[in-house]
Scaffold this active site. Structure first.
Site, PDB file in Angstrom:
ATOM      1  N   ASN A   5      44.883  58.191  23.463  1.00 12.90           N
ATOM      2  CA  ASN A   5      43.440  58.381  23.301  1.00 12.90           C
ATOM      3  C   ASN A   5      42.708  58.026  24.588  1.00 12.90           C
ATOM      4  O   ASN A   5      43.137  57.154  25.343  1.00 12.90           O
ATOM      5  CB  ASN A   5      42.903  57.559  22.118  1.00 12.90           C
ATOM      6  CG  ASN A   5      42.393  56.198  22.536  1.00 12.90           C
ATOM      7  OD1 ASN A   5      41.277  56.055  23.026  1.00 12.90           O
ATOM      8  ND2 ASN A   5      43.232  55.170  22.352  1.00 12.90           N
TER       9      ASN A   5
ATOM     10  N   PHE B  17      35.133  54.088  24.146  1.00 16.94           N
ATOM     11  CA  PHE B  17      34.188  53.243  23.397  1.00 16.94           C
ATOM     12  C   PHE B  17      33.081  54.073  22.732  1.00 16.94           C
ATOM     13  O   PHE B  17      31.891  53.732  22.800  1.00 16.94           O
ATOM     14  CB  PHE B  17      33.551  52.197  24.308  1.00 16.94           C
ATOM     15  CG  PHE B  17      34.418  51.009  24.638  1.00 16.94           C
ATOM     16  CD1 PHE B  17      35.614  50.781  23.978  1.00 16.94           C
ATOM     17  CD2 PHE B  17      34.018  50.103  25.613  1.00 16.94           C
ATOM     18  CE1 PHE B  17      36.400  49.677  24.283  1.00 16.94           C
ATOM     19  CE2 PHE B  17      34.796  48.985  25.926  1.00 16.94           C
ATOM     20  CZ  PHE B  17      35.986  48.793  25.257  1.00 16.94           C
TER      21      PHE B  17
ATOM     22  N   SER C  61      40.579  47.932  27.546  1.00 17.70           N
ATOM     23  CA  SER C  61      40.678  49.368  27.294  1.00 17.70           C
ATOM     24  C   SER C  61      40.833  50.092  28.627  1.00 17.70           C
ATOM     25  O   SER C  61      40.110  49.806  29.590  1.00 17.70           O
ATOM     26  CB  SER C  61      39.429  49.876  26.582  1.00 17.70           C
ATOM     27  OG  SER C  61      39.415  51.298  26.579  1.00 17.70           O
TER      28      SER C  61
ATOM     29  N   ASN D 148      39.989  53.126  29.139  1.00 18.77           N
ATOM     30  CA  ASN D 148      39.126  54.305  29.117  1.00 18.77           C
ATOM     31  C   ASN D 148      37.682  54.043  29.536  1.00 18.77           C
ATOM     32  O   ASN D 148      36.839  54.928  29.449  1.00 18.77           O
ATOM     33  CB  ASN D 148      39.157  54.929  27.718  1.00 18.77           C
ATOM     34  CG  ASN D 148      40.565  55.339  27.324  1.00 18.77           C
ATOM     35  OD1 ASN D 148      41.292  55.925  28.114  1.00 18.77           O
ATOM     36  ND2 ASN D 148      40.965  54.998  26.105  1.00 18.77           N
ATOM     37  N   THR D 149      37.387  52.817  29.973  1.00 21.32           N
ATOM     38  CA  THR D 149      36.087  52.483  30.548  1.00 21.32           C
ATOM     39  C   THR D 149      36.325  52.065  31.993  1.00 21.32           C
ATOM     40  O   THR D 149      36.990  51.053  32.232  1.00 21.32           O
ATOM     41  CB  THR D 149      35.403  51.345  29.770  1.00 21.32           C
ATOM     42  OG1 THR D 149      35.120  51.787  28.442  1.00 21.32           O
ATOM     43  CG2 THR D 149      34.111  50.926  30.445  1.00 21.32           C
TER      44      THR D 149
ATOM     45  N   LYS E 193      41.196  40.060  24.192  1.00 15.90           N
ATOM     46  CA  LYS E 193      42.184  41.134  24.054  1.00 15.90           C
ATOM     47  C   LYS E 193      42.594  41.626  25.425  1.00 15.90           C
ATOM     48  O   LYS E 193      41.745  42.041  26.231  1.00 15.90           O
ATOM     49  CB  LYS E 193      41.621  42.291  23.224  1.00 15.90           C
ATOM     50  CG  LYS E 193      42.671  43.360  22.903  1.00 15.90           C
ATOM     51  CD  LYS E 193      42.176  44.329  21.849  1.00 15.90           C
ATOM     52  CE  LYS E 193      43.282  45.298  21.430  1.00 15.90           C
ATOM     53  NZ  LYS E 193      42.860  46.180  20.332  1.00 15.90           N
TER      54      LYS E 193
ATOM     55  N   ASN F  12      46.400  45.726  24.146  1.00 15.56           N
ATOM     56  CA  ASN F  12      45.724  47.012  24.041  1.00 15.56           C
ATOM     57  C   ASN F  12      46.721  48.135  24.333  1.00 15.56           C
ATOM     58  O   ASN F  12      47.919  47.889  24.446  1.00 15.56           O
ATOM     59  CB  ASN F  12      44.547  47.043  25.025  1.00 15.56           C
ATOM     60  CG  ASN F  12      43.357  47.830  24.488  1.00 15.56           C
ATOM     61  OD1 ASN F  12      43.526  48.932  23.982  1.00 15.56           O
ATOM     62  ND2 ASN F  12      42.169  47.278  24.618  1.00 15.56           N
TER      63      ASN F  12
END
Length: 354
Positions: free
Chosen positions: A109, A113, A174, A176-177, A214, A243
């Protein structure tokens, strides 16, 4: 309720994101299966001043906006974590942004967010808190993509949502940021944790929820040592390991294996469990660990616990196994504990290192 053996293949005819949204809609409208009753007493554990009926939790990412907290508990989870929630609503990255790897039992994915923001989450959480929940509720906080002052975003989340949480998670891992994982550096992490802890004390005093960090699985040995040292120095209440990963094992065979984003599910299990064990040893078992990454069976959950986890989370496996998986994991985990002569769940925590 239609069996997932029938429903699952139908859902997988849809795009992953449409299937997920339909699943949320079904849970909101009472179409989820009922859990199998009370958990085996052997699975209970006391942590952060409360008793968990069982150690199996729903990981963040499934219910970003706290829309289905009650129904999620109804699946048999001992705890549920919502989010990640950012201060302002955020659409996330362009679609498509979720990819199934069915041959690998994995998911990639790059959602970014996507959520409705903390005000919407607060409205939903207030509703769920009108009656006692059957387990612990975790709230996972993120930052908006275009925010320059990252610490300020986490502090906004603390003040808006901390009062609803049985434990609070700051997500700095994450992939993805852009720039988010840089917050795992020693100096940056010290600054962030100190600021969040100060805000918790000011906002909630003695009633402040436990604070959990996390982390990513893609850490160097030096990174892991630094984070473990910061966690001990700052008296963190917990670490969630881990993660999703940006690495791609050579064994991946799914056609979408080259898509960018975070890889979760079965291919993440070994690396996340190894890093979990590293953190357990470096923190000498003094900080509770939440093990997440590739859990799809009772044996997987048991391996996480033996590696050092006090609690275990899952998400991606539900895509392939369906909600009945939760009760199956709990049943099989209890059998494994009894097989090895454990009188209580805590007997098995970190057993792989003894």
């Amino acid at each position: 309720m239609i069996s997932y053996r029938i429903l699952g293949p139908l859902l997988r005819l849809l795009s992953p994101e449409k299937a997920h949204n339909l699943t949320l809609w079904g849970l909101e409208h009472g179409l989820g299966p009922a859990a199998g009753g009370e958990s085996d007493p052997l699975l209970s554990i006391d942590l952060w001043g409360r008793s968990f009926d069982n150690p199996i939790g729903l990981a963040a990412g499934f219910d970003k906006n706290a829309a289905v907290v009650g129904p999620a508990f109804g699946l048999g989870f001992g705890f549920v974590e919502i989010g990640s929630v950012t201060p302002r609503p955020q659409p996330g990255n362009p679609k498509p942004r979720i990819f199934r790897l069915p041959e690998d039992r994995g998911v990639i994915n790059r959602l970014g967010f996507n959520n409705l923001g903390m005000d919407a989450a607060a409205l939903n959480l207030r509703k769920w808190r009108e009656v006692p929940l059957p387990g612990a509720l975790g709230v996972n906080l993120g930052k908006n993509k275009d925010t320059q002052d990252s610490v300020a975003d986490y502090l906004k989340g603390v003040k808006a949502l901390g009062g609803f949480a049985d434990y609070l998670v700051i997500n700095v891992s994450s992939p993805n940021t852009p720039g988010l994982r840089a917050l795992q550096g020693r100096e940056e992490l010290n600054e962030l944790i100190s600021a969040v802890q100060s805000s918790l004390r000011e906002s909630f005093a003695a009633k402040a929820p436990p604070l959990v960090l996390k982390v990513a699985p893609d850490l160097t040995e030096a990174d892991i040592k630094d984070i473990a040292q910061v966690a001990l120095e700052q008296n963190l209440d917990g670490l969630t390991v881990s993660n999703t990963t940006i690495t791609r094992p050579e064994s991946l065979s799914g056609s979408d294996r080259e898509e960018t984003g975070g890889l979760s599910g079965r291919p993440l299990f070994n690396v996340s469990t190894r890093v979990l064990g590293d953190f357990y040893l470096l923190t000498e078992g003094r900080i509770p660990l939440v093990g997440v990454g590739g859990v799809g069976s009772g044996a997987d959950a048991y391996a996480k616990i033996r590696a050092g986890a006090s609690l275990v989370q899952l998400y991606s496996a539900l895509v392939y196994e369906g909600p009945e998986l939760v009760e199956r994991i709990k049943r099989d985990l209890a059998q494994l504990l009894r097989r090895d002569g454990c009188e209580k769940l805590s007997d098995a925590i970190g057993a792989a290192h003894r």
